[in-house]
Write a protein that holds these residues in place. Structure first.
Motif, PDB file in Angstrom:
ATOM      1  N   GLY A   3      -0.432  19.894   4.969  1.00 57.73           N
ATOM      2  CA  GLY A   3      -1.801  19.493   5.236  1.00 57.73           C
ATOM      3  C   GLY A   3      -2.635  20.529   5.947  1.00 57.73           C
ATOM      4  O   GLY A   3      -3.834  20.300   6.173  1.00 57.73           O
TER       5      GLY A   3
ATOM      6  N   PRO B  23       2.156   5.002   0.712  1.00 58.58           N
ATOM      7  CA  PRO B  23       1.948   5.889   1.859  1.00 58.58           C
ATOM      8  C   PRO B  23       1.171   7.138   1.453  1.00 58.58           C
ATOM      9  O   PRO B  23       1.092   7.492   0.274  1.00 58.58           O
ATOM     10  N   HIS B  24       0.640   7.801   2.458  1.00 58.07           N
ATOM     11  CA  HIS B  24      -0.096   9.042   2.213  1.00 58.07           C
ATOM     12  C   HIS B  24       0.872  10.134   1.767  1.00 58.07           C
ATOM     13  O   HIS B  24       2.030  10.188   2.226  1.00 58.07           O
ATOM     14  N   PRO B  25       0.470  11.009   0.861  1.00 56.74           N
ATOM     15  CA  PRO B  25       1.393  12.063   0.413  1.00 56.74           C
ATOM     16  C   PRO B  25       1.899  12.945   1.544  1.00 56.74           C
ATOM     17  O   PRO B  25       3.062  13.370   1.525  1.00 56.74           O
ATOM     18  N   ASP B  26       1.053  13.210   2.525  1.00 58.72           N
ATOM     19  CA  ASP B  26       1.520  14.038   3.643  1.00 58.72           C
ATOM     20  C   ASP B  26       2.605  13.321   4.435  1.00 58.72           C
ATOM     21  O   ASP B  26       3.591  13.937   4.869  1.00 58.72           O
ATOM     22  N   PHE B  27       2.441  12.012   4.633  1.00 59.82           N
ATOM     23  CA  PHE B  27       3.454  11.260   5.367  1.00 59.82           C
ATOM     24  C   PHE B  27       4.766  11.239   4.599  1.00 59.82           C
ATOM     25  O   PHE B  27       5.855  11.379   5.168  1.00 59.82           O
TER      26      PHE B  27
ATOM     27  N   GLU C 118       0.843  -1.186   0.000  1.00 64.34           N
ATOM     28  CA  GLU C 118       0.000   0.000   0.000  1.00 64.34           C
ATOM     29  C   GLU C 118       0.886   1.246   0.000  1.00 64.34           C
ATOM     30  O   GLU C 118       1.806   1.363   0.831  1.00 64.34           O
TER      31      GLU C 118
ATOM     32  N   ARG D 190       6.437  14.660   4.973  1.00 68.61           N
ATOM     33  CA  ARG D 190       7.039  14.851   6.299  1.00 68.61           C
ATOM     34  C   ARG D 190       8.306  14.003   6.448  1.00 68.61           C
ATOM     35  O   ARG D 190       9.292  14.433   7.057  1.00 68.61           O
TER      36      ARG D 190
END
Length: 267
Positions: A59, A27-31, A25, A34
């Motif tokens: 975010g 990862p989230h773009p924000d993660f 899966e 960061r």
């Protein structure tokens, strides 16, 4: 994640982002953003405070741009302030300044902008009864509510088309104090120049110039009529009697003659 690290045999200093790469899966773009920021902090490129600031900004809801930020372009260059609508601009200050007579040549010149023509009228008012005035571009900008660069464009156009002549005003030490503006003959009315007045008289030879027409007798040319306004009837008793009364007792004799007194002979 610690369990995965122990199973794969990696140490505790392994980058977490590299471990996440193996997960199916994404990862989230924000993660991911960061993680990139903290990777730069660990490499010593940015400080901890800067990393925290950037991480908190990811975010977050963008705030409305302030007046200072709105005046900056994409490359960070400052933008000029947004002009207010014409009907919302303030009215000019009260002034007793007025312009003397001037020709309409500049008003009919399509090569000049409307604001340049208005600025020429202000210069004519500052000259008063003469043709020379001293002014700075800053003062002119405050009068016309324009920037100094705009005033410079007005002056360039007026000089280019022959309406004004400029000269730098210097102090005794050679410092620049402003500009000396001299209006040319194109701004002044035609009758102020002897050549223009002579040309007008030559173009209208039939114009009659009769300053004494009211006192001339049409039937008798060259004879001036008498008028009660410029002729007074002077009656002199001395002229009637044919002699002049002079001497020490002249006032007493004129008084006695006026009241009709008679001279009594002495016994």
């Amino acid at each position: 994640m610690p369990t995965r690290a122990l199973e794969t045999g990696v140490d505790a200093g392994t980058d977490l982002f590299t471990l996440v790469q193996g997960v199916s899966e994404a990862p989230h773009p924000d993660f991911a953003a960061r993680a990139e920021i903290w990777r730069e902090q660990r490499a010593g490129l940015i400080s901890v405070a800067e990393a925290q600031r950037r991480s908190a900004a990811i975010g977050a809801v963008p705030a409305k741009p302030s007046s200072g930020a709105a005046r900056q372009g994409r490359d960070g260059a400052p933008r000029p302030p947004i002009a207010r609508p014409r009907h919302e601009r303030p009215s000019p200050n009260d002034s007793r300044q007025y312009a003397q007579s001037m020709a309409t040549t500049a008003a009919r010149d399509d090569r000049l902008t409307p604001n340049a023509k208005a600025f020429l009228q202000v210069l004519r008012a500052r000259c008063g009864k003469g043709r020379v005035t001293s002014i700075t571009k800053g003062t002119a900008g405050n009068i016309m509510a324009r920037s100094t660069r705009t005033i410079r464009r007005y002056l360039v156009d007026l000089v280019r088309f022959g309406y004004v002549e400029l000269e730098i005003l210097r102090s005794g030490r050679g410092m620049h104090l402003g500009l000396t503006v001299k209006l040319t003959a194109l701004v002044a009315p035609f009758y102020e120049e002897a050549r223009g007045l002579a040309r007008w008289l030559a173009e209208t030879p039939k114009a009659e110039f009769r300053p004494f027409e009211a006192v001339f007798d049409p039937s008798r040319q060259g004879v001036t009529l008498l008028s009660s306004k410029n002729q007074t009837q002077i009656i002199s008793s001395s002229a009637t009697l044919g002699f002049a009364v002079t001497g020490r007792f002249a006032p007493r004799e004129r008084l006695s003659r006026g009241i009709g007194a008679r001279v009594v002979p002495k016994a």
